[in-house]
Design a protein around this motif. Structure first.
Motif, PDB file in Angstrom:
ATOM      1  N   TRP A 129       0.941  -1.141   0.076  1.00  0.00           N
ATOM      2  CA  TRP A 129       0.027  -0.002   0.243  1.00  0.00           C
ATOM      3  C   TRP A 129       0.897   1.321   0.023  1.00  0.00           C
ATOM      4  CZ3 TRP A 129      -1.519   3.518   4.112  1.00  0.00           C
ATOM      5  CH2 TRP A 129      -2.676   4.315   3.716  1.00  0.00           C
ATOM      6  N   ARG A 130       0.539   2.029  -0.890  1.00  0.00           N
ATOM      7  CA  ARG A 130       1.407   3.137  -1.102  1.00  0.00           C
ATOM      8  C   ARG A 130       2.690   2.953  -1.121  1.00  0.00           C
ATOM      9  NH1 ARG A 130      -1.955   7.958   2.299  1.00  0.00           N
ATOM     10  NH2 ARG A 130      -4.054   8.012   0.886  1.00  0.00           N
ATOM     11  N   THR A 131       3.270   2.064  -1.815  1.00  0.00           N
ATOM     12  CA  THR A 131       4.833   1.866  -2.041  1.00  0.00           C
ATOM     13  C   THR A 131       5.400   1.269  -0.864  1.00  0.00           C
ATOM     14  OG1 THR A 131       5.895   3.971  -1.341  1.00  0.00           O
ATOM     15  CG2 THR A 131       5.063   4.111  -3.489  1.00  0.00           C
ATOM     16  N   VAL A 132       4.600   0.655   0.056  1.00  0.00           N
ATOM     17  CA  VAL A 132       5.253   0.174   1.206  1.00  0.00           C
ATOM     18  C   VAL A 132       4.713  -1.360   1.357  1.00  0.00           C
ATOM     19  CG1 VAL A 132       5.577   0.173   3.723  1.00  0.00           C
ATOM     20  CG2 VAL A 132       5.723   2.298   2.537  1.00  0.00           C
ATOM     21  N   ASP A 133       5.623  -2.062   1.899  1.00  0.00           N
ATOM     22  CA  ASP A 133       5.031  -3.695   2.044  1.00  0.00           C
ATOM     23  C   ASP A 133       4.640  -3.700   3.648  1.00  0.00           C
ATOM     24  OD1 ASP A 133       7.097  -5.408  -0.199  1.00  0.00           O
ATOM     25  OD2 ASP A 133       5.207  -4.645  -0.464  1.00  0.00           O
ATOM     26  N   TYR A 134       3.623  -4.196   4.134  1.00  0.00           N
ATOM     27  CA  TYR A 134       3.265  -4.493   5.605  1.00  0.00           C
ATOM     28  C   TYR A 134       3.076  -5.788   5.689  1.00  0.00           C
ATOM     29  CZ  TYR A 134       2.502   0.760   5.504  1.00  0.00           C
ATOM     30  OH  TYR A 134       2.404   2.257   5.529  1.00  0.00           O
ATOM     31  N   TRP A 135       3.737  -6.100   6.821  1.00  0.00           N
ATOM     32  CA  TRP A 135       3.673  -7.705   7.256  1.00  0.00           C
ATOM     33  C   TRP A 135       2.888  -7.887   8.538  1.00  0.00           C
ATOM     34  CZ3 TRP A 135       5.490 -11.449   3.954  1.00  0.00           C
ATOM     35  CH2 TRP A 135       6.515 -11.298   2.834  1.00  0.00           C
ATOM     36  N   GLY A 136       2.295  -9.247   8.457  1.00  0.00           N
ATOM     37  CA  GLY A 136       1.713  -9.535   9.887  1.00  0.00           C
ATOM     38  C   GLY A 136       2.790 -10.281  10.808  1.00  0.00           C
ATOM     39  N   GLN A 137       2.410 -10.689  11.890  1.00  0.00           N
ATOM     40  CA  GLN A 137       3.404 -11.346  12.651  1.00  0.00           C
ATOM     41  C   GLN A 137       3.483 -12.749  12.526  1.00  0.00           C
ATOM     42  OE1 GLN A 137       0.024 -10.871  13.533  1.00  0.00           O
ATOM     43  NE2 GLN A 137      -0.408 -12.930  14.636  1.00  0.00           N
ATOM     44  N   GLY A 138       2.498 -13.391  11.788  1.00  0.00           N
ATOM     45  CA  GLY A 138       2.690 -14.669  11.383  1.00  0.00           C
ATOM     46  C   GLY A 138       2.021 -15.744  12.192  1.00  0.00           C
ATOM     47  N   THR A 139       1.592 -16.785  11.722  1.00  0.00           N
ATOM     48  CA  THR A 139       0.687 -17.736  12.354  1.00  0.00           C
ATOM     49  C   THR A 139       1.406 -19.184  12.074  1.00  0.00           C
ATOM     50  OG1 THR A 139      -1.616 -18.732  12.935  1.00  0.00           O
ATOM     51  CG2 THR A 139      -1.067 -18.158  10.775  1.00  0.00           C
ATOM     52  N   GLN A 140       1.568 -19.885  12.994  1.00  0.00           N
ATOM     53  CA  GLN A 140       2.160 -21.299  12.755  1.00  0.00           C
ATOM     54  C   GLN A 140       1.105 -22.374  12.228  1.00  0.00           C
ATOM     55  OE1 GLN A 140       5.680 -22.396  13.462  1.00  0.00           O
ATOM     56  NE2 GLN A 140       4.900 -24.191  12.440  1.00  0.00           N
ATOM     57  N   VAL A 141       1.527 -23.064  11.383  1.00  0.00           N
ATOM     58  CA  VAL A 141       0.838 -24.082  10.717  1.00  0.00           C
ATOM     59  C   VAL A 141       1.650 -25.303  11.168  1.00  0.00           C
ATOM     60  CG1 VAL A 141      -0.233 -25.319   8.867  1.00  0.00           C
ATOM     61  CG2 VAL A 141      -0.628 -22.984   9.369  1.00  0.00           C
TER      62      VAL A 141
END
Length: 115
Positions: free
Chosen positions: A99-111
C-alpha cells in the motif's frame, strides 16, 4: 500505517484442512495486491499465493489445486483456505499487503502438519 493480524493456524494431520485469516486495520478496497507467504525452519520465506483487487489470483506451484486465496473487502480481511495439507506445508504463514509503495507484514501464524 497498516496493521495486519493473522489467525487460524494450528496443528493438523496430513490430509486435513485449515483456514487462515488476515485482518487488516484499514479498508482494503483500495489495496491492489495482497498475499500469503510462508517460512519453514531453515528456509527462506516464499510466496504461497497473491490476490489483486480485480480478483485475479496467483499461486505457487506447490499449492495449486489445494489452497485458495480470497478477500472480503467489506470485512477488511483476506483468507487462505488450505486443503489436503502435507507435512511439507509446515511453516509460519505471513500475510502481506502492498500500500502506497510500502509492504506491510503480519506477525505470522504457525501451521504444523503432522500425524
Amino acid at each position: 500505517q497498516v496493521q495486519l493480524v493473522e489467525s487460524g493456524g494450528g496443528l493438523v494431520q496430513p490430509g486435513g484442512s485449515l483456514r487462515l485469516s488476515c485482518a487488516v486495520s484499514r479498508s482494503i478496497f483500495s489495496i491492489n495486491t495482497m498475499g500469503w507467504y510462508r517460512q519453514a525452519p531453515g528456509k527462506q520465506r516464499e510466496l504461497v499465493a497473491t490476490i489483486r483487487s480485480d480478483g485475479s489470483r496467483n499461486y505457487a506451484d506447490s499449492t495449486k489445486g489445494r489452497f485458495t486465496i480470497s478477500r472480503d473487502n467489506a470485512k477488511n480481511t483476506m483468507y487462505l483456505q488450505m486443503n489436503n495439507l502435507e507435512p511439507e506445508d509446515t511453516a509460519v504463514y505471513y500475510c502481506k499487503v502492498h500500500w502506497r509503495t510500502v509492504d506491510y507484514w503480519g506477525q505470522g501464524t504457525q501451521v504444523t502438519v503432522s500425524s
